[in-house]
Write a protein that holds these residues in place. Sequence first.
Motif, PDB file in Angstrom:
ATOM      1  N   THR A 147       0.849  -1.189   0.000  1.00 57.43           N
ATOM      2  CA  THR A 147       0.000   0.000   0.000  1.00 57.43           C
ATOM      3  C   THR A 147       0.885   1.239   0.000  1.00 57.43           C
ATOM      4  OG1 THR A 147      -1.854  -1.078   1.118  1.00 57.43           O
ATOM      5  CG2 THR A 147      -1.704   1.300   1.340  1.00 57.43           C
ATOM      6  N   ARG A 148       0.685   2.134  -0.984  1.00 58.22           N
ATOM      7  CA  ARG A 148       1.574   3.278  -1.178  1.00 58.22           C
ATOM      8  C   ARG A 148       0.968   4.559  -0.630  1.00 58.22           C
ATOM      9  NH1 ARG A 148       5.241   3.672  -5.183  1.00 58.22           N
ATOM     10  NH2 ARG A 148       5.664   5.671  -4.136  1.00 58.22           N
ATOM     11  N   ALA A 149       1.819   5.408  -0.085  1.00 60.97           N
ATOM     12  CA  ALA A 149       1.439   6.761   0.306  1.00 60.97           C
ATOM     13  C   ALA A 149       2.442   7.712  -0.331  1.00 60.97           C
ATOM     14  CB  ALA A 149       1.437   6.909   1.822  1.00 60.97           C
ATOM     15  N   VAL A 150       1.961   8.563  -1.216  1.00 62.34           N
ATOM     16  CA  VAL A 150       2.815   9.493  -1.951  1.00 62.34           C
ATOM     17  C   VAL A 150       2.541  10.911  -1.464  1.00 62.34           C
ATOM     18  CG1 VAL A 150       3.387  10.399  -4.243  1.00 62.34           C
ATOM     19  CG2 VAL A 150       2.812   7.966  -3.956  1.00 62.34           C
ATOM     20  N   GLU A 151       3.591  11.658  -1.182  1.00 66.44           N
ATOM     21  CA  GLU A 151       3.438  13.033  -0.702  1.00 66.44           C
ATOM     22  C   GLU A 151       2.896  13.927  -1.809  1.00 66.44           C
ATOM     23  OE1 GLU A 151       6.562  14.638   1.893  1.00 66.44           O
ATOM     24  OE2 GLU A 151       7.619  12.723   1.596  1.00 66.44           O
ATOM     25  N   ASP A 152       1.924  14.751  -1.435  1.00 64.18           N
ATOM     26  CA  ASP A 152       1.328  15.711  -2.367  1.00 64.18           C
ATOM     27  C   ASP A 152       0.927  16.947  -1.567  1.00 64.18           C
ATOM     28  OD1 ASP A 152       0.203  16.961  -4.570  1.00 64.18           O
ATOM     29  OD2 ASP A 152      -1.714  15.897  -4.377  1.00 64.18           O
TER      30      ASP A 152
ATOM     31  N   PHE B 194      -0.638  13.090   2.227  1.00 64.85           N
ATOM     32  CA  PHE B 194      -0.220  11.853   1.576  1.00 64.85           C
ATOM     33  C   PHE B 194      -1.417  11.356   0.772  1.00 64.85           C
ATOM     34  CE2 PHE B 194       2.483  11.822   5.394  1.00 64.85           C
ATOM     35  CZ  PHE B 194       3.724  11.578   4.837  1.00 64.85           C
ATOM     36  N   VAL B 195      -1.178  10.785  -0.394  1.00 59.17           N
ATOM     37  CA  VAL B 195      -2.236  10.163  -1.186  1.00 59.17           C
ATOM     38  C   VAL B 195      -2.011   8.657  -1.128  1.00 59.17           C
ATOM     39  CG1 VAL B 195      -3.336   9.956  -3.436  1.00 59.17           C
ATOM     40  CG2 VAL B 195      -2.439  12.168  -2.676  1.00 59.17           C
ATOM     41  N   VAL B 196      -2.986   7.953  -0.563  1.00 56.10           N
ATOM     42  CA  VAL B 196      -2.836   6.531  -0.262  1.00 56.10           C
ATOM     43  C   VAL B 196      -3.605   5.686  -1.269  1.00 56.10           C
ATOM     44  CG1 VAL B 196      -3.189   4.732   1.480  1.00 56.10           C
ATOM     45  CG2 VAL B 196      -2.568   7.061   2.193  1.00 56.10           C
ATOM     46  N   ASN B 197      -2.940   4.650  -1.801  1.00 51.52           N
ATOM     47  CA  ASN B 197      -3.560   3.674  -2.692  1.00 51.52           C
ATOM     48  C   ASN B 197      -3.108   2.273  -2.295  1.00 51.52           C
ATOM     49  OD1 ASN B 197      -5.028   5.027  -5.193  1.00 51.52           O
ATOM     50  ND2 ASN B 197      -3.215   6.285  -4.734  1.00 51.52           N
ATOM     51  N   GLY B 198      -4.049   1.363  -2.240  1.00 51.21           N
ATOM     52  CA  GLY B 198      -3.700  -0.014  -1.891  1.00 51.21           C
ATOM     53  C   GLY B 198      -4.865  -0.737  -1.249  1.00 51.21           C
ATOM     54  N   THR B 199      -4.604  -1.943  -0.792  1.00 51.17           N
ATOM     55  CA  THR B 199      -5.649  -2.799  -0.238  1.00 51.17           C
ATOM     56  C   THR B 199      -5.181  -3.440   1.063  1.00 51.17           C
ATOM     57  OG1 THR B 199      -6.458  -3.320  -2.458  1.00 51.17           O
ATOM     58  CG2 THR B 199      -7.147  -4.785  -0.683  1.00 51.17           C
ATOM     59  N   LYS B 200      -6.047  -3.412   2.065  1.00 48.51           N
ATOM     60  CA  LYS B 200      -5.825  -4.106   3.327  1.00 48.51           C
ATOM     61  C   LYS B 200      -6.873  -5.200   3.476  1.00 48.51           C
ATOM     62  CE  LYS B 200      -2.420  -1.447   4.669  1.00 48.51           C
ATOM     63  NZ  LYS B 200      -1.049  -1.965   4.903  1.00 48.51           N
ATOM     64  N   ILE B 201      -6.522  -6.256   4.212  1.00 47.66           N
ATOM     65  CA  ILE B 201      -7.445  -7.383   4.348  1.00 47.66           C
ATOM     66  C   ILE B 201      -7.449  -7.882   5.787  1.00 47.66           C
ATOM     67  CG2 ILE B 201      -5.840  -9.280   3.853  1.00 47.66           C
ATOM     68  CD1 ILE B 201      -8.060 -10.388   1.942  1.00 47.66           C
ATOM     69  N   TRP B 202      -8.499  -8.646   6.113  1.00 46.88           N
ATOM     70  CA  TRP B 202      -8.729  -9.146   7.481  1.00 46.88           C
ATOM     71  C   TRP B 202      -8.875  -7.984   8.468  1.00 46.88           C
ATOM     72  CZ3 TRP B 202      -9.857 -13.323   5.432  1.00 46.88           C
ATOM     73  CH2 TRP B 202      -9.004 -14.037   4.595  1.00 46.88           C
TER      74      TRP B 202
ATOM     75  N   ASP C 133      -8.387   4.258  -2.539  1.00 49.08           N
ATOM     76  CA  ASP C 133      -8.266   4.766  -3.905  1.00 49.08           C
ATOM     77  C   ASP C 133      -8.084   6.284  -3.846  1.00 49.08           C
ATOM     78  OD1 ASP C 133      -8.342   5.277  -6.603  1.00 49.08           O
ATOM     79  OD2 ASP C 133     -10.448   4.711  -6.864  1.00 49.08           O
ATOM     80  N   ASP C 134      -6.824   6.712  -3.958  1.00 47.44           N
ATOM     81  CA  ASP C 134      -6.493   8.144  -3.885  1.00 47.44           C
ATOM     82  C   ASP C 134      -7.058   8.807  -2.625  1.00 47.44           C
ATOM     83  OD1 ASP C 134      -5.044   8.124  -6.226  1.00 47.44           O
ATOM     84  OD2 ASP C 134      -6.713   8.763  -7.486  1.00 47.44           O
ATOM     85  N   VAL C 135      -6.861   8.143  -1.512  1.00 50.24           N
ATOM     86  CA  VAL C 135      -7.330   8.672  -0.219  1.00 50.24           C
ATOM     87  C   VAL C 135      -6.299   9.664   0.317  1.00 50.24           C
ATOM     88  CG1 VAL C 135      -7.875   8.081   2.174  1.00 50.24           C
ATOM     89  CG2 VAL C 135      -8.664   6.603   0.302  1.00 50.24           C
ATOM     90  N   ARG C 136      -6.760  10.838   0.681  1.00 50.76           N
ATOM     91  CA  ARG C 136      -5.861  11.879   1.159  1.00 50.76           C
ATOM     92  C   ARG C 136      -5.782  11.850   2.686  1.00 50.76           C
ATOM     93  NH1 ARG C 136      -4.676  14.860  -3.351  1.00 50.76           N
ATOM     94  NH2 ARG C 136      -3.388  16.296  -2.123  1.00 50.76           N
TER      95      ARG C 136
END
Length: 389
Positions: free
Chosen positions: A141-146, A150-158, A216-219
């Motif tokens: 899961t990535r967090a990119v500075e903007d 941070f803009v977060v994209n990825g998937t978590k489970i359980w 999905d592009d969560v700030r």
Amino acid sequence: MEFKFTAEEEKFRVELREFLTKELPDGWTGGGEEEGDDWDFELEMRKKLADKGWLTMAWPEEYGGSGASHMMQLVFAEEMAYQRAPGRDQFGTKMLAPTLMIHGTEEQKREYLPPIARGEVQWCQGYSEPESGSDLASLQTRAVEDGDDFVVNGTKIWTSNAHHADHVMVLTRTDPDAPKHRGISFLLADMKQPGVEVRPIINMANNHSFNMVVFDDVRVPKRNLVGELNRGWYVGATLLDFERSGVEYSAGTKRTLEELIQFCKDNSRNGRRLIDDPKISRKLADLTVKTEISRLISYQIAWMQSAGLVPNKESSMGKSFGTELQQAVARAGMEILGLYGQLEPDSKHSPLQGRIEQSYMMSVSATIAAGTSEIQRNIIATRGLGLPR
């Protein structure tokens, strides 16, 4: 050596028992193996506990606590687990809060801790991913500075209770080129904002606690970074130490074991009480001793926390011993109850309201969640015994 609680602690235990007797429905034996079976009742109980100041007794007063001892908090946790009582957000009170007190900024503490103490919010934990379970540091899961975010994209489970959660503590990769343990950051995110999708996962006990969470592009504001950028692995590991510690393992197991023992006293097979079968009585006696061992490990951990220490190998000891004990008690119950033990709670013929059947299935994952028993033994070996990797 004889271990005793203080008179104040014993008085509180009696007060808590009386409160739970009054507030829980008549004949209450628990709402199920998973938190949130009746979410309205969960929130109602949480508010009542918060109003009494019991959710966060050992916290500093400036963050919503009452400055009570950690042993007093242990009494609360033990009785709540034994009674299978709803009302605790353990993600907030047991895991995030003590982690923030160590790694968080003063602004973060004052923003996030009081609502937890007041019982107003629900947290969840964004750690595991579809391809990153036991090897958690391989998460993608990535967090990119903007700008300021941070803009977060990825998937978590359980992700337990994500469908009820207001906030999530999420591990993200902020430097994809760094060694995997060094490029991770620990963020606090709003679960109600656009871009967060929660997909339910129904487990084999037919309970809905688990979820998949898609970002999905969560700030996430940069002020919600806990600890240093790219050093979040160490923040996350601190949280795991608190997650793995706790008297809940032994307290819940003790209740189930007592119910099983009483069942064996009240029921017969081939003209003899089950409890009079030497194989059964020896098994139950052995499990009773192990339950007390699990309890004392938890007491040691609480003492360490009262001394300002973060339990590490001790948490792994308590977690591995406690969860394997849960499996042993569930397995013994299934063996003793025979085919009737396989009946679900809604069957009128299910003994002990189907709790053994539920415990048996739920306990399968007990030695996987929060780090497998193999991981716990590695921690005990390297950090406890000083063995080489």
